[in-house]
Scaffold this motif. Structure first.
Motif, short mmCIF file in Angstrom:
data_model
loop_
_atom_site.label_atom_id
_atom_site.label_comp_id
_atom_site.label_asym_id
_atom_site.label_seq_id
_atom_site.Cartn_x
_atom_site.Cartn_y
_atom_site.Cartn_z
N PHE A 75 0.79 -1.23 0.00
CA PHE A 75 0.00 0.00 0.00
C PHE A 75 0.83 1.29 0.00
N ARG A 76 2.14 1.17 0.13
CA ARG A 76 3.06 2.32 0.15
C ARG A 76 2.95 3.11 1.44
N ASP A 77 1.74 3.58 1.78
CA ASP A 77 1.54 4.36 3.00
C ASP A 77 0.07 4.33 3.37
N ARG A 78 -0.29 5.07 4.41
CA ARG A 78 -1.67 5.05 4.89
C ARG A 78 -2.64 5.57 3.84
N THR A 79 -2.24 6.61 3.09
CA THR A 79 -3.09 7.13 2.04
C THR A 79 -3.36 6.07 0.98
N GLY A 80 -2.34 5.29 0.66
CA GLY A 80 -2.51 4.21 -0.30
C GLY A 80 -3.47 3.15 0.20
N LEU A 81 -3.40 2.84 1.47
CA LEU A 81 -4.31 1.85 2.06
C LEU A 81 -5.75 2.36 2.01
N LEU A 82 -5.96 3.60 2.40
CA LEU A 82 -7.31 4.16 2.36
C LEU A 82 -7.85 4.23 0.93
N THR A 83 -6.97 4.53 -0.01
CA THR A 83 -7.38 4.55 -1.42
C THR A 83 -7.80 3.17 -1.89
N ALA A 84 -7.07 2.15 -1.47
CA ALA A 84 -7.43 0.78 -1.83
C ALA A 84 -8.77 0.39 -1.23
N ILE A 85 -9.04 0.83 -0.01
CA ILE A 85 -10.32 0.54 0.63
C ILE A 85 -11.45 1.23 -0.13
N ALA A 86 -11.25 2.49 -0.50
CA ALA A 86 -12.27 3.21 -1.25
C ALA A 86 -12.53 2.56 -2.61
N ALA A 87 -11.47 2.16 -3.29
CA ALA A 87 -11.62 1.51 -4.60
C ALA A 87 -12.41 0.21 -4.46
N GLU A 88 -12.09 -0.56 -3.45
CA GLU A 88 -12.83 -1.80 -3.21
C GLU A 88 -14.30 -1.49 -2.92
N GLY A 89 -14.54 -0.44 -2.12
CA GLY A 89 -15.90 -0.06 -1.80
C GLY A 89 -16.71 0.32 -3.03
N TYR A 90 -16.14 1.13 -3.90
CA TYR A 90 -16.86 1.53 -5.11
C TYR A 90 -17.12 0.33 -6.01
N ALA A 91 -16.18 -0.60 -6.09
CA ALA A 91 -16.39 -1.80 -6.89
C ALA A 91 -17.54 -2.64 -6.33
N LEU A 92 -17.59 -2.77 -5.00
CA LEU A 92 -18.69 -3.50 -4.37
C LEU A 92 -20.01 -2.78 -4.58
N VAL A 134 -17.65 4.95 4.89
CA VAL A 134 -17.06 6.12 5.54
C VAL A 134 -15.88 6.66 4.72
N VAL A 135 -15.05 5.78 4.21
CA VAL A 135 -13.82 6.19 3.51
C VAL A 135 -14.10 6.68 2.09
N MET A 136 -15.04 6.06 1.42
CA MET A 136 -15.29 6.33 0.00
C MET A 136 -15.56 7.79 -0.31
N PHE A 137 -16.21 8.48 0.61
CA PHE A 137 -16.64 9.85 0.35
C PHE A 137 -15.82 10.88 1.13
N ARG A 138 -14.55 10.52 1.37
CA ARG A 138 -13.61 11.42 2.03
C ARG A 138 -12.42 11.65 1.09
N PRO A 139 -12.59 12.41 0.02
CA PRO A 139 -11.52 12.57 -0.97
C PRO A 139 -10.23 13.13 -0.39
N GLU A 140 -10.31 13.88 0.72
CA GLU A 140 -9.10 14.44 1.32
C GLU A 140 -8.20 13.35 1.90
N LEU A 141 -8.73 12.15 2.07
CA LEU A 141 -7.94 11.04 2.61
C LEU A 141 -7.34 10.16 1.52
N LEU A 142 -7.69 10.43 0.25
CA LEU A 142 -7.40 9.50 -0.83
C LEU A 142 -6.49 10.10 -1.89
N ARG A 143 -5.91 9.23 -2.70
CA ARG A 143 -5.25 9.65 -3.94
C ARG A 143 -6.32 9.60 -5.03
#
Length: 211
Positions: free
Chosen positions: A73-90, A120-129
């Motif tokens: 995930f590189r860093d925490r931002t990368g992890l949160l981005t991966a979570i958001a991507a998974e959420g949108y796919a679901l 919660v994470v999907m709609f927090r663009p300030e946390l994501l790439r």
């Protein structure tokens, strides 16, 4: 000068303990580490929110070196981005199976209830790439599913502006889901199934629109 998202991330700096005797004794390749880290992160977010997330803590939970999660995930931002991507796919998968716009709204609420940490994470663009390709692709799929649901409604019912109708449908479902997860609807919903309550709201609005 504003700090970059990498420098602002407490987990982004090199791990000084990565080559310590303890870390060398714990191989990071153990089963599906990426899935394990994601699962642990979702638990933390569901219990304490995104702000509590730390790669070091997740590594400790997984029993691997502090540096191991960064391989995925590189860093925490990368992890949160991966979570958001998974959420949108679901979410895209959930909406694509809906029969009509009202059922899509019900499925949106169901998704939020079943995947609260993703939601919660999907709609927090300030946390994501936000320019991440995987995230952008998943967002586009979810948007397409919503537009398809809106397109299934006759123009005389939804109006001529299909995009605005989509915003209205999203606002209703997202607002209801957000209020539900934050327990602001506990009294209004009571013992009833939240999905049945949302269906009733949808029917009320459709009747109003057709009157």
């Amino acid at each position: 000068m504003p700090r970059s998202e990498e420098s602002a991330d407490p987990d982004a700096s090199p791990d000084r303990g990565a080559d310590s005797p303890e870390s060398l004794q714990r191989p990071y390749h153990h089963g599906d580490l990426r899935r394990s880290i994601l699962a642990a992160a979702l638990e933390v977010i569901a219990d304490q929110g995104p702000a509590a997330l730390s790669l070091r803590d997740l590594a400790r939970r997984a029993g691997v070196s502090h540096a191991a999660p960064a391989h995925h995930f590189r860093d925490r931002t990368g992890l949160l981005t991966a979570i958001a991507a998974e959420g949108y796919a679901l979410l895209a998968e959930t909406l694509s199976a809906a029969d009509g716009l009202r059922e899509a709204g019900v499925r949106y609420v169901r998704f939020a209830r079943e995947h609260p940490a993703h939601f919660v994470v999907m709609f927090r663009p300030e946390l994501l790439r936000t320019q991440d390709l995987e995230l952008a692709t998943a967002q586009a799929l979810a948007s397409h599913s919503l537009r398809s649901a809106v397109g299934s409604v006759p123009a005389e019912e939804r109006g001529e502006d299909a995009r605005l109708a989509g915003v209205a449908a999203w606002s209703l479902a997202h607002g209801f889901a957000t209020l539900l997860l934050s327990h602001n609807l506990d009294d209004a919903v009571g013992e009833r199934d939240p999905e049945d309550v949302f269906r009733a709201l949808g029917e009320m609005l459709f009747r109003s629109a057709g009157s």
